[in-house]
Write a protein that holds these residues in place. Structure first.
Motif, short mmCIF file in Angstrom:
data_model
loop_
_atom_site.label_atom_id
_atom_site.label_comp_id
_atom_site.label_asym_id
_atom_site.label_seq_id
_atom_site.Cartn_x
_atom_site.Cartn_y
_atom_site.Cartn_z
N PHE A 70 1.00 -1.16 -0.06
CA PHE A 70 -0.20 0.03 -0.04
C PHE A 70 1.03 1.40 -0.13
N LYS A 71 1.08 1.90 -1.29
CA LYS A 71 2.10 2.77 -1.45
C LYS A 71 1.95 4.04 -0.35
N THR A 72 0.68 4.63 -0.41
CA THR A 72 0.50 6.08 0.51
C THR A 72 0.57 5.59 1.85
N LEU A 73 0.21 4.42 2.38
CA LEU A 73 0.49 4.25 3.78
C LEU A 73 1.86 3.74 4.09
N ILE A 75 3.16 0.65 3.31
CA ILE A 75 3.12 -0.56 4.00
C ILE A 75 3.71 -1.42 3.00
N PHE B 390 -7.30 0.29 8.52
CA PHE B 390 -7.05 1.73 7.74
C PHE B 390 -8.00 2.68 8.43
N THR B 393 -6.09 3.23 11.53
CA THR B 393 -4.97 4.05 10.94
C THR B 393 -5.36 5.70 11.04
N ALA B 464 -3.75 -3.73 -3.92
CA ALA B 464 -3.52 -2.25 -3.00
C ALA B 464 -3.94 -1.31 -4.16
N TYR B 467 -7.34 0.64 -3.17
CA TYR B 467 -6.88 1.59 -2.29
C TYR B 467 -6.55 2.94 -3.00
N GLU B 468 -5.27 2.86 -3.80
CA GLU B 468 -4.62 3.82 -4.12
C GLU B 468 -5.28 4.46 -5.09
N TYR B 471 -7.58 6.61 -2.94
CA TYR B 471 -7.00 7.68 -2.36
C TYR B 471 -6.68 8.88 -3.37
#
Lengths: 498, 477
Positions: A70-73, A75, B390, B393, B464, B467-468, B471
Motif C-alpha cells: 500500500f504505497k500511500t501508507l 506498507i 485503515f 490508522t 492495493a 486503495y490507491e 486515495y
C-alpha cells in the motif's frame, strides 16, 4: 524468488491440493507431502543461512526482500530472517509435520481439519519471516483465528467454551497490539513519512514518554499469547479441549509468537520503556512460572497438567527475555525452542494415550509401561527433558537463563532468580508424580491389557521430536551461537544510553 | 447558459432515470404472464449502467453549483452501483414468488428512484440539493419496507421508517435553516467561508449531525433500525443497511470536511462520543439477537461506529479509509445478507437456531457466511481486516493519547463483535441439529451475486491498487 516466500506459498498450495483431493487417504498424504516440503525448505534455509553468515554477511536480516504494497501508507510486504527466526522456522517445521502425523487418523471432517491446521501454520511461518509490522500483524491474526474452528469442531470436553475463551482473549490481546503498532507507526518518523518496517523504526529514537505509553500495549498484547499471568487463563482450557495436533501446534509454536513478539517488537523498538517498566513484567512472569508449576501439581487431567506446565515454561521465556542480557535472552530463546519441541512431544503422547485408554485422568490409569512400552519410554524422556535433565534440551535452556539472570547484580533480579529457580523443584514433583502414577504400578483396568503400542506414524511423529529434543540437548552450541549472533543488535539497542 | 453538453455531467443520474423509465414502459407493454422478463431486463440494464459508470466522466458544476460531479463523486456512485447490482441479483428469487407477482416492476422502480436520490445527495453542492436528494432517497424506501403489505411487521416497518425519517428530516432542516440564517447561504463553499463559530451556527451544526445520525443510525438515533430491518423484506433490509447507509456516510463525510472543516476539533469530540456509544451499544445489543435480520441490523449499527473513526482522521487518508471501508462493507454485508436471503427464500427460516448443522447440508453457503462474518469482524485474510485497520490508522494519525484510547476501545469492540459473529459460525459448524435446513439449490442470480461478493472480499483487501485509486480521487472531496 526469495526462499522465504516459499514458506507462505507452500502451505497455500498444500491447501489448494487438499481441496482438490478426492479420497480420505489422499488428503492426508497431500498434507504430509506439503509439510514435508516445508520442512525441507526450512532445512535448506538453515544451511543457506549458515552459508551466508560464513561468507561474512553481517546484516541484521538476511534474505531481505521488500515489495511495496500500500504505497500511500508505506506498507510493504517486507521479509527477512536472522538466526532467531531461522531457528523458530525450523521449530515450526518440525512441530507442524509431527502434528500432521499425530492427526493421521482424524476422520471427522478430515479435509477441513487439515486445511485449518495448515492455515494456522501459514500464519505462524508468515509471522516469523515478517519484518514489516503490518504483515506481521496480518499473519498473527491469520494464525489465531483457525483455532476457534479447530478446537470448537474437533475438540473434546467443554470445547465450545474453551474455543470461545481462547479466541476472544487472543483477539483482546491483538486489540492492545493494534494500539501499540499504530503508536510505533505514527512515531516512526519526524517528517511524516511513516513506516511499519522494524529495521527503520529501530533507527529512530521515540521520545521516552511515548515509549512508556506504548510499551505496555505491545508487551501485554504479545504477552497474552505468551500466557503471561494474569492473561494465561485461556491456555489451560484451550489446550485441554483442543485436539492433539492443535495442542501441539498451539503450545509448541503459537505461544512462541508471543515471546518472539515481546523482544522483537516491544523490547527492541522501545528499549527505554523496557528498562523502566521491565520490573512490573518481571514480577508478573515470576508469578507465571511459580503459579504454573504449582497449578500443574493440583491437576489430575494429563492435558491440564501439561497446559499449566506450559504456562510455567512460557513464563520463563518472557522472564528470561526481561533479564535483558545476552546470556539470559539467549537462554530464553533456547527455552522457546526446547519447550516447543518438548510440549509438542507431551501433547502428542497424551493424545496417543488418550486414544487408547479413552481417559486423561491420571488416577484412572496405571502400569502403562507394561502394555505400551514405546509410548511410555518416550513419555519418560519428555518428562525428563521438561524437568531439565542434562543431555536434553530443557537443561541447556534453563541453565542458560539462570546463569544470565544471576549476572544482574541488584537485589530485585537476584531474588526473582532465586524464586524462579526454585520452581524447578516443583516441576520435578509434578513430572515424577505423573510418571509414577501413569506408567508404573499395577494396571488398574483390565481393558488396558489389550492395548496396542504405537503405530508407524505415531512412532515417526514422536521419534522426530525425541531426536530434536536430544539434538538440542547434546549439541546446543551451534544453535546457541546462531541465536547469540542475532541477539547482538537487540542487546546493543537495549543497553544503549540515549 | 446550459446546453446539452453540460447536461451530460449528470450522466449517472440521467442513465439511471432512463433505466427506471424503460422498466416502467416495459411494465405497460409486457403481458401479465411474462412479467418475469422484467427481472432480467432490469438486471441487464442496470449492469450496463454500472459498466458505463466506470467510463471517463465529464467533471463540472451545474445549476449554479447546486450540483457537481467529479471523479470522487463518480467513484462513490459506482461503489453504490456495485452494491445495488448485487442486491438486484439477490432479490430475483424473492420477487419471482407468487405473492409478489403484480408488484415486480414497482419494486425495481422504487429501488432505482431511491438510488437516483442518493446520486443527487452525493453530488449536491448545497444544502438544498442535499435535502432534496435525501428525501428522494428516503420516501421510496419506506414504500419498499412496507412491500409485504399483507404482513403486519412489514407494514409496521414502513410506517416506522417514514415517521422517523420525517422527524430526522425535520431536525436536519431546522439545522440547515439556522446555518442559512447565520451565514446567509446554503451553498457549501459560501457556508464554509462565512462560518464564524457562533453559537447558533454550532447549534445548527449539531442539528445537522443529529439528522444525519438518524440516517446512518448512530446511537442514540438508532432506535428505528432494528424493527425496520426485521420487518422489511430481506432484500430491502440489505439495501437499507448497505446502500442507504453508505450514501448517508458519504455525504456526511463530504459535508463535515467541506463545510465544517474549520471546527474539526469540535466535531472530533462529538464523533468520539458518538463512535464509542454506537460501537458499544450496537455490539451489546447484537449479542442478544437470535433473529438473523435483527442480528445483522445491530451489527451494522456497530459498524457505523467504526466508520466514524475513519471520518475523524480529517485528512485525505481518512476519506480514503471511509470510502474503502464502505466498499468492503457493501461486499461483505451483502454476502451475509445474500446467504440469509437465500435460506429465507428456500425454507422461510430466519432464526439463528435454525442454522444449526447448516454446514452438513449446505457447506458452500456456510463457508460463504463464515467468510462474510470474518470480514465483518475484521479477521484476515479477508478484506474486512484491511478496511478496519485503515480506519484505525486514520484516527490514530491524530497522534494523541486520547485517540489511541479510542482505537483500543474500537478494537475491543471488534473483539466483542467477534463473539457474536462466532455464534453464527458455531451454529453452522458445531451445534448438532435434529432438523437442519435441508440441502437446496440457490438460484443462478443469487449465486452470481454471492460470487461477486466472495471475489470482492478477497480482491479488495489484497489488491492495493484499489486503495490507491480511491486515495487519488479522495483529494477531490
Amino acid at each position: 524468488m526469495n526462499i522465504l516466500s516459499l514458506f507462505v506459498l507452500i502451505p497455500v498450495l498444500t491447501i489448494i491440493g487438499i481441496i482438490l483431493s478426492r479420497s480420505h487417504n489422499m488428503v492426508r498424504w497431500v498434507a504430509l507431502a506439503g509439510m514435508f516440503a516445508q520442512l525441507v525448505t526450512a532445512v535448506v534455509l538453515l544451511f543457506a543461512y549458515f552459508a551466508v553468515r560464513n561468507a561474512g554477511n553481517t546484516d541484521a536480516m538476511v534474505f531481505y526482500q521488500d515489495v511495496e504494497w500500500f504505497k500511500t501508507l508505506n506498507i510493504h510486504y517486507c521479509i527477512g530472517v536472522d538466526g532467531i527466526s531461522v531457528a523458530m522456522i525450523m521449530l515450526t517445521g518440525i512441530v507442524v509435520i509431527t502434528g500432521i502425523l499425530a492427526s493421521w487418523e482424524v476422520t471427522y471432517l478430515q479435509k477441513e481439519f487439515f486445511i485449518s491446521l495448515i492455515l494456522l501454520a501459514t500464519g505462524v511461518f508468515g509471522f516469523f519471516i515478517s519484518i514489516d509490522l503490518f504483515t506481521m500483524f496480518l499473519f498473527y491474526e491469520v494464525a489465531v483465528i483457525p483455532m476457534y474452528l479447530l478446537i470448537g469442531i474437533w475438540g473434546t470436553g467443554p470445547k465450545e467454551y474453551s474455543a470461545m475463551k481462547l479466541t476472544l482473549m487472543l483477539m483482546g490481546g491483538s486489540a492492545l497490539l493494534m494500539v501499540g503498532l499504530l503508536g510505533l507507526y505514527f512515531n516512526s518518523s519526524l517528517d511524516g513519512h511513516y513506516t511499519f518496517n522494524l529495521l527503520e523504526i529501530a533507527k529512530v529514537h521515540i521520545p521516552t514518554n511515548l515509549q512508556m505509553f506504548f510499551f505496555p500495549f505491545l508487551f501485554l498484547g504479545f504477552g497474552v499469547l505468551g500466557a503471561l499471568f494474569p492473561f494465561h487463563t485461556w491456555s489451560p482450557d484451550g489446550h485441554a479441549s483442543a485436539p492433539t495436533a492443535v495442542s501441539m501446534l498451539h503450545a509448541g509454536v503459537l505461544m512462541k509468537l508471543g515471546g518472539y513478539g515481546c523482544f522483537r517488537v516491544a523490547m527492541y523498538l522501545l528499549p527505554e520503556a523496557a528498562h523502566e517498566l521491565g520490573w512490573i513484567f518481571i514480577i508478573l512472569t515470576t508469578i507465571s512460572v511459580v503459579y504454573g508449576a504449582f497449578g500443574a501439581i493440583w491437576q489430575k487431567d494429563l492435558k491440564y497438567i501439561n497446559a499449566y506446565s506450559s504456562v510455567s515454561h512460557c513464563g520463563l521465556v518472557i522472564w528470561g527475555l526481561l533479564m535483558m542480557n545476552k546470556t539470559a535472552m539467549d537462554g530464553a530463546i533456547l527455552q522457546m525452542i526446547s519447550h516447543g519441541l518438548m510440549t509438542a512431544l507431551f501433547f502428542a503422547l497424551i493424545g496417543m494415550i488418550y486414544g487408547r485408554t479413552h481417559t486423561r485422568m491420571v488416577d484412572k490409569m496405571g502400569g502403562l509401561m507394561k502394555v505400551i512400552p514405546f509410548l511410555s519410554v518416550v513419555y519418560v524422556i519428555a518428562g525428563l527433558a521438561s524437568l531439565g535433565l542434562p543431555g536434553l534440551s530443557g537443561f541447556v535452556a534453563e541453565m542458560t537463563v539462570f546463569v544470565g539472570a544471576f549476572q544482574n547484580p541488584d537485589l530485585f533480579h537476584r531474588v526473582a532468580t532465586i524464586i524462579v529457580v526454585s520452581s524447578i523443584v516443583v516441576t520435578a514433583v509434578y513430572i515424577l508424580r505423573v510418571v509414577g502414577m501413569l506408567l508404573f504400578g499395577p494396571i488398574k483396568n483390565d481393558e488396558y491389557l489389550s492395548l496396542k503400542d504405537a503405530k508407524w506414524f505415531e512412532k515417526l511423529s514422536v521419534g522426530t521430536l525425541v531426536v530434536a529434543v536430544a539434538g538440542v540437548g547434546i549439541a546446543p552450541l551451534w544453535l546457541s551461537n546462531t541465536i547469540m549472533d542475532s541477539l547482538t543488535p537487540i542487546v546493543e539497542r537495549l543497553s544503549q544510553v540515549w | 447558459m446550459m446546453n446539452l453538453q453540460d447536461f451530460l455531467t449528470m450522466r449517472h443520474e440521467l442513465l439511471l432515470i432512463l433505466v427506471a423509465v424503460i422498466v416502467l414502459i416495459g411494465e405497460i407493454f409486457i403481458s401479465d404472464k411474462s412479467k418475469h422478463v422484467i427481472i432480467n431486463l432490469t438486471i441487464i440494464l442496470f449492469l450496463l449502467h454500472t459498466i458505463v459508470g466506470f467510463l471517463p466522466i465529464q467533471e463540472g458544476k451545474l445549476f449554479g453549483g447546486m450540483y457537481q460531479n467529479d471523479l470522487f463523486r463518480a467513484t462513490l456512485k459506482n461503489i453504490l452501483n456495485i452494491g445495488v447490482f448485487i442486491i438486484l441479483l439477490q432479490s430475483s428469487a424473492w420477487i419471482r414468488k407468487e405473492e409478489n407477482h403484480g408488484k415486480i416492476s414497482e419494486y425495481f422502480i422504487l429501488l432505482l428512484s431511491t438510488l437516483v436520490g442518493m446520486y443527487f445527495m452525493i453530488s449536491s453542492g448545497d444544502f438544498l440539493m442535499l435535502y432534496l436528494g435525501l428525501e428522494l432517497a428516503t420516501i421510496p424506501i419506506a414504500a419498499l419496507a412496507a412491500f409485504d403489505r399483507h404482513k403486519n411487521n412489514s407494514a409496521e416497518a414502513g410506517i416506522k421508517l417514514i415517521l422517523s425519517s420525517a422527524l430526522s428530516s425535520g431536525i436536519l432542516l431546522f439545522g440547515i435553516s439556522m446555518i442559512y440564517g447565520t451565514t446567509g447561504s446554503v451553498y457549501f463553499t459560501e457556508v464554509a467561508a462565512n462560518f464564524g463559530k457562533e453559537s447558533l451556527q454550532i447549534l445548527g451544526f449539531i442539528f445537522f449531525v443529529a439528522g444525519m445520525g438518524f440516517k446512518i443510525s448512530l446511537v442514540p438515533f438508532h432506535l428505528w433500525t432494528a424493527d425496520v430491518y426485521e420487518g422489511a423484506p430481506i432484500n430491502v433490509t440489505s439495501y437499507l443497511s448497505v446502500i442507504s447507509k453508505g450514501a448517508a456516510v458519504f455525504i456526511f463525510t463530504i459535508v463535515l470536511y467541506k463545510v465544517f472543516g474549520q471546527i474539526a476539533e469540535m466535531w472530533n469530540i462529538l464523533l468520539y462520543v458518538l463512535a464509542v456509544l454506537t460501537m458499544t451499544i450496537g455490539n451489546l445489543f447484537a449479542i442478544r439477537q437470535n433473529n438473523m435480520k435483527r442480528f445483522l441490523a445491530f451489527s451494522s449499527i456497530a459498524q457505523a461506529g467504526f466508520i466514524l473513526l475513519g471520518i475523524m482522521g480529517s485528512n485525505q487518508a481518512g476519506v480514503t479509509s471511509v470510502v474503502y471501508f464502505m466498499l468492503i462493507y457493501i461486499l461483505t454485508n451483502l454476502g451475509a445478507f445474500g446467504v440469509v436471503s437465500a435460506i429465507s427464500n428456500a425454507s422461510g427460516k430466519e432464526d439463528m437456531r435454525d442454522y444449526n448443522g447448516l454446514y452438513k447440508t449446505n457447506p458452500k453457503l456456510s463457508l460463504l457466511m463464515t467468510l462474510a462474518l470474518f470480514s465483518l469482524a475484521g479477521i484476515p485474510p479477508v478484506a474486512g481486516f484491511f478496511g478496519k485497520f485503515f480506519l484505525f490508522t486514520s484516527v490514530a494519525s491524530l497522534n494523541d493519547y486520547k485517540y489511541y484510547i479510542l482505537v483500543l476501545i474500537a478494537v475491543l469492540n471488534a473483539t466483542i463483535s467477534l463473539f457474536y459473529y462466532l455464534r453464527v459460525v458455531k451454529a453452522m459448524f458445531i451445534d448438532p441439529s435434529d432438523n437442519p435446513i435441508p440441502y437446496f439449490k440457490t438460484d443462478t442470480h443469487a449465486r452470481i451475486g454471492l460470487l461477486i461478493c466472495v471475489f470482492g472480499v478477497f480482491l479488495v483487501g489484497f489488491v492495493a491498487a484499489i486503495y490507491e485509486a480511491i486515495y487519488k480521487f479522495s483529494s477531490l472531496i
